[in-house]
Design a protein around this motif. Structure first.
Motif, mmCIF file in Angstrom:
data_model
loop_
_atom_site.group_PDB
_atom_site.id
_atom_site.type_symbol
_atom_site.label_atom_id
_atom_site.label_comp_id
_atom_site.label_asym_id
_atom_site.label_seq_id
_atom_site.Cartn_x
_atom_site.Cartn_y
_atom_site.Cartn_z
ATOM 1 N N PRO A 100 0.610 -1.751 -0.084
ATOM 2 C CA PRO A 100 0.218 -0.096 -0.226
ATOM 3 C C PRO A 100 0.982 1.179 -0.125
ATOM 4 N N ILE A 101 1.941 1.418 0.865
ATOM 5 C CA ILE A 101 2.815 2.237 0.532
ATOM 6 C C ILE A 101 3.356 2.973 -0.318
ATOM 7 N N ALA A 102 3.893 1.703 -0.831
ATOM 8 C CA ALA A 102 4.905 0.934 -2.364
ATOM 9 C C ALA A 102 4.349 2.138 -3.395
ATOM 10 N N LEU A 103 2.640 1.240 -3.873
ATOM 11 C CA LEU A 103 1.791 2.123 -4.506
ATOM 12 C C LEU A 103 1.421 3.214 -4.151
ATOM 13 N N ARG A 104 1.064 4.137 -3.385
ATOM 14 C CA ARG A 104 0.776 5.183 -2.845
ATOM 15 C C ARG A 104 2.030 6.695 -3.574
ATOM 16 N N ILE A 105 2.789 5.937 -2.821
ATOM 17 C CA ILE A 105 4.414 6.416 -2.853
ATOM 18 C C ILE A 105 4.625 6.729 -4.826
ATOM 19 N N ALA A 106 4.079 5.723 -5.665
ATOM 20 C CA ALA A 106 4.122 5.766 -7.208
ATOM 21 C C ALA A 106 3.515 6.570 -7.628
ATOM 22 N N LEU A 140 2.688 -0.638 -12.099
ATOM 23 C CA LEU A 140 3.076 -1.868 -12.121
ATOM 24 C C LEU A 140 4.776 -2.251 -11.965
ATOM 25 N N MET A 141 5.673 -0.906 -12.342
ATOM 26 C CA MET A 141 7.229 -1.409 -12.421
ATOM 27 C C MET A 141 7.769 -1.691 -11.000
#
Length: 435
Positions: free
Chosen positions: A121-127, A135-136
């Motif tokens: 959740p944190i990674a995709l929010r930052i992305a 996706l990467m």
């Protein structure tokens, strides 16, 4: 035609229908599970219910519920700003930070599901916030989780090494970990390049992002009395965000330190945060991706029925009947990739090693090369939207339409299944590692 072949054909037809028509594949999965299980195979309805992944349902709904609260109150925005400070504004480093965090957590024994549940959740929010391809970002994180998965401390490594010990087959836990880790790094580099990650290192606005982030963090400490815009306030540390950060830390401690189920722990933390500020919870439940959860649980239920009627055992037993160890290893690797993209990687690894004993004991091939190939092939496909980690990735998709994200993730999964086992086989079995 055997029932096992029919069941596999039905599975393929389900994907074709889901790709052509705007129908949730999970609904097809539930219907197919009933027809193949009760009508065709004679299972009871209770057997179908037993195949329902209640554990996965609680995990997905609990974690997405908690992080819907975290996202709504702006805490993830705050975390993302702090994260950008750590990489000094270079957004190209962020996917590698996620790769490293995933690998570190799993290599010290953290469950792959727990590590992914915390970081996704944190990674995709930052992305989403910094215009990084989601996706990467997700693939880099899950590849990192896989990279640490065959550490002697992690469940995958424990299962494989334990099964090899029980069968008195020569092996090296250190080499298994090294082989799979290095190949995961190679795959991560390929993914990073294919998704234009190198451009992020030379983005002209990286310094601007860093400067803006640094200024906003400084404002928290020295300019509290100045009036700010609503957007700036969202990125400041408030008492409620402080409680939210404590809640996330508590989730990590409960799940990793005390082996509390991640889904139930997330529900508990989310409930406390809801009670602290009940008026701020409007729209949280609507933010949970129920269609995605329905899709994943429906497919996994069907796969559970396949396991009950013997399809999984049927496929794995095909390996034992081959006489050529090199071709048998390639077959086992691809079967591992296909099955693990839908079913439990740990379960498959525990099942395949006893069936692959003739290959592992053949003097013409390296047993550590064979087991490295099968292990990597069976775990790298955990990006599949129908595996637990891939489902978590899909459930937290941001920055693009969920159907579009699902299609792209599915395409990536097919590529991993098509190329991953073959790559591992060539490197570990055909060529062989220098160590």
């Amino acid at each position: 035609m055997s029932i096992e072949i029919v069941a596999i054909i039905v599975l393929l037809v389900m994907f074709i229908i889901g790709a052509i028509f705007p129908i949730n594949i999970g609904i097809i999965g539930f219907v197919a599970a009933f027809i193949m299980g009760v009508v065709v195979s004679g299972l009871s309805v209770d057997d179908i219910f037993n195949a329902f992944p209640a554990d996965l349902f609680v995990l997905l709904s609990g974690v997405t519920f908690l992080f819907a609260i975290v996202q709504k109150n702006g805490t993830i925005d705050l975390i993302s700003r702090w994260g950008l400070l750590l990489v000094r504004g270079n957004t190209g480093l962020i996917p590698w930070v996620m790769f490293a965090l995933g690998a570190l957590l799993t290599s010290i024994g953290t469950s792959a599901i727990a590590a992914a549940s915390i970081l996704i959740p944190i990674a995709l929010r930052i992305a989403n916030q910094y215009k990084i391809n989601p996706l990467m970002m997700g693939l880099m994180l899950l590849i990192g989780v896989t990279a640490g998965g065959f550490s002697p401390l992690h469940l995958f490594g424990v299962v494989v090494n334990g099964m090899m010990d029980s069968q008195n087959i020569p092996h090296s836990p250190g080499l298994l970990f090294l082989n799979t880790f290095i190949l995961c790094v190679i795959v991560a580099i390929i993914v990073f390049i294919l998704f234009s990650g190198l451009r992020k290192f030379i983005r002209k606005d990286s310094v601007k992002h860093y400067s803006a982030a640094a200024t906003e963090i400084i404002d928290i400490n020295v300019n509290q009395e100045e009036e700010s815009s609503e957007d700036s306030l969202k990125e400041r540390l408030t008492w409620y965000k402080g409680f939210t950060l404590i809640g996330i830390a508590l989730l990590v401690i409960l799940a990793l330190g005390y082996n509390v189920h991640m889904g139930f722990a997330a529900f508990g933390v989310g409930l406390v945060l809801s009670l602290i500020a009940p008026k701020r919870q409007e729209g949280v439940l609507q933010s949970i991706p129920w269609p995605i959860i329905l899709m994943v649980t429906g497919i996994v239920t069907y796969v559970g029925v396949l396991e009950q009627i013997g399809v999984i055992k049927y496929m794995t037993h095909l390996i034992a009947g081959m006489n050529n160890p090199i071709i048998a290893t390639l077959t086992a690797s691809y079967i591992g990739g296909i099955i693990s993209s839908f079913a439990s990687t740990t379960g498959f690894l525990a099942a395949i090693i006893p069936l692959a004993i003739p290959i592992l004991k053949d003097p013409h091939v390296s047993s550590i090369g064979v087991i490295s190939s099968i292990s990597f092939a069976s775990s790298i496909v955990d990006i599949s939207p129908f595996s637990t980690n891939g489902a978590m990735l899909l459930a937290n998709a941001q920055g693009m339409n969920q159907n579009e994200f699902f299609r792209k993730l599915l395409i990536a999964s097919v590529c991993f299944i098509a190329l991953g086992p073959g790559l591992a086989w060539v490197i570990f079995v055909v060529i062989g590692t220098p160590w």
